[in-house]
Design a protein around this motif. Structure first.
Motif, PDB file in Angstrom:
ATOM      1  N   LYS A 276       0.856  -1.182   0.000  1.00 51.63           N
ATOM      2  CA  LYS A 276       0.000   0.000   0.000  1.00 51.63           C
ATOM      3  C   LYS A 276       0.890   1.229   0.000  1.00 51.63           C
ATOM      4  CE  LYS A 276      -0.624  -0.957   4.883  1.00 51.63           C
ATOM      5  NZ  LYS A 276      -1.536  -1.177   5.947  1.00 51.63           N
ATOM      6  N   GLU A 277       0.323   2.353  -0.368  1.00 52.31           N
ATOM      7  CA  GLU A 277       1.122   3.566  -0.486  1.00 52.31           C
ATOM      8  C   GLU A 277       1.598   4.098   0.862  1.00 52.31           C
ATOM      9  OE1 GLU A 277      -0.196   6.705  -3.009  1.00 52.31           O
ATOM     10  OE2 GLU A 277      -1.103   5.289  -4.405  1.00 52.31           O
ATOM     11  N   GLN A 278       0.736   4.041   1.865  1.00 52.03           N
ATOM     12  CA  GLN A 278       1.064   4.627   3.157  1.00 52.03           C
ATOM     13  C   GLN A 278       0.428   3.789   4.253  1.00 52.03           C
ATOM     14  OE1 GLN A 278      -0.748   8.451   3.923  1.00 52.03           O
ATOM     15  NE2 GLN A 278       1.108   9.186   4.899  1.00 52.03           N
ATOM     16  N   SER A 279       1.091   3.710   5.378  1.00 49.93           N
ATOM     17  CA  SER A 279       0.546   3.008   6.526  1.00 49.93           C
ATOM     18  C   SER A 279       0.651   3.931   7.734  1.00 49.93           C
ATOM     19  CB  SER A 279       1.330   1.714   6.763  1.00 49.93           C
ATOM     20  OG  SER A 279       0.696   0.930   7.720  1.00 49.93           O
ATOM     21  N   ILE A 280      -0.494   4.207   8.347  1.00 47.32           N
ATOM     22  CA  ILE A 280      -0.540   5.074   9.523  1.00 47.32           C
ATOM     23  C   ILE A 280      -0.696   4.203  10.768  1.00 47.32           C
ATOM     24  CG2 ILE A 280      -1.758   6.978  10.657  1.00 47.32           C
ATOM     25  CD1 ILE A 280      -0.327   7.756   8.027  1.00 47.32           C
ATOM     26  N   LEU A 281       0.183   4.423  11.712  1.00 53.20           N
ATOM     27  CA  LEU A 281       0.156   3.674  12.973  1.00 53.20           C
ATOM     28  C   LEU A 281      -0.972   4.198  13.868  1.00 53.20           C
ATOM     29  CD1 LEU A 281       4.013   3.647  13.550  1.00 53.20           C
ATOM     30  CD2 LEU A 281       2.586   1.775  12.694  1.00 53.20           C
TER      31      LEU A 281
ATOM     32  N   ASP B 205      -0.967   5.595  16.607  1.00 55.42           N
ATOM     33  CA  ASP B 205      -0.688   6.891  17.238  1.00 55.42           C
ATOM     34  C   ASP B 205      -0.619   8.040  16.223  1.00 55.42           C
ATOM     35  OD1 ASP B 205       1.762   6.545  15.973  1.00 55.42           O
ATOM     36  OD2 ASP B 205       2.910   6.341  17.833  1.00 55.42           O
ATOM     37  N   GLY B 206      -0.953   7.765  14.944  1.00 57.26           N
ATOM     38  CA  GLY B 206      -1.011   8.793  13.924  1.00 57.26           C
ATOM     39  C   GLY B 206       0.268   8.998  13.124  1.00 57.26           C
ATOM     40  N   ARG B 207       1.355   8.360  13.524  1.00 55.70           N
ATOM     41  CA  ARG B 207       2.613   8.499  12.773  1.00 55.70           C
ATOM     42  C   ARG B 207       2.616   7.565  11.573  1.00 55.70           C
ATOM     43  NH1 ARG B 207       7.203   7.002  16.553  1.00 55.70           N
ATOM     44  NH2 ARG B 207       5.678   5.440  17.120  1.00 55.70           N
ATOM     45  N   GLU B 208       3.398   7.949  10.544  1.00 53.91           N
ATOM     46  CA  GLU B 208       3.526   7.117   9.346  1.00 53.91           C
ATOM     47  C   GLU B 208       4.541   6.004   9.594  1.00 53.91           C
ATOM     48  OE1 GLU B 208       4.721   7.421   4.631  1.00 53.91           O
ATOM     49  OE2 GLU B 208       4.867   9.202   5.869  1.00 53.91           O
TER      50      GLU B 208
ATOM     51  N   ALA C 283       7.571   3.475  12.948  1.00 55.81           N
ATOM     52  CA  ALA C 283       7.834   4.827  12.472  1.00 55.81           C
ATOM     53  C   ALA C 283       9.329   5.151  12.459  1.00 55.81           C
ATOM     54  CB  ALA C 283       7.098   5.845  13.348  1.00 55.81           C
ATOM     55  N   THR C 284      10.108   4.454  13.277  1.00 56.73           N
ATOM     56  CA  THR C 284      11.548   4.730  13.351  1.00 56.73           C
ATOM     57  C   THR C 284      12.339   3.430  13.285  1.00 56.73           C
ATOM     58  OG1 THR C 284      11.727   4.543  15.758  1.00 56.73           O
ATOM     59  CG2 THR C 284      11.108   6.717  14.872  1.00 56.73           C
TER      60      THR C 284
END
Length: 115
Positions: free
Chosen positions: A48-53, A55-58, A84-85
């Motif tokens: 998928k293009e983007q995945s949001i965790l 807590d709102g972070r990518e 995210a990190t």
């Protein structure tokens, strides 16, 4: 016999910075074999293009397990963790309940390929 090619955790993290540049030693994905299973470390989501965790972070990094058979959509891997990190990915314990930083440095981890 040592199968792993990494001599330090820094060597691994220097290769996965979120940019693809093979001539500079920067990769987006790593296939590896650990404890009888094929896994993949991936920069950015695979399917998928983007995945949001939650807590709102990518999510920038993901860990995946290779499936024995592709899904109906043709996916060969299933996501087992997204982060995210790099630090969060390294501290995760989704592979054999072992911190990923230990998995990636284990002498028995066999590096199969990078792209």
């Amino acid at each position: 016999m040592r199968k792993n090619e990494y001599n330090s955790l820094k060597e691994f993290t220097d290769q996965y910075i979120g940019e693809w540049g093979p001539s500079d030693g920067h990769w987006l994905g790593l296939d590896f074999y650990y404890h009888g299973i094929e896994w993949r470390f991936q920069t950015f989501p695979m399917y998928k293009e983007q995945s949001i965790l939650p807590d709102g972070r990518e999510a920038i990094f993901g860990l995946y397990r290779k499936l024995t058979e592709p899904t109906r959509d043709g996916h060969e891997y299933e996501a087992i963790g997204e982060y995210a990190t790099m630090r969060e990915a390294l501290e995760s314990t989704v592979i054999c309940n072992t911190p990923f930083k230990q998995v990636i440095m284990d002498d028995e981890t066999e590096i199969l390929g990078q792209d």
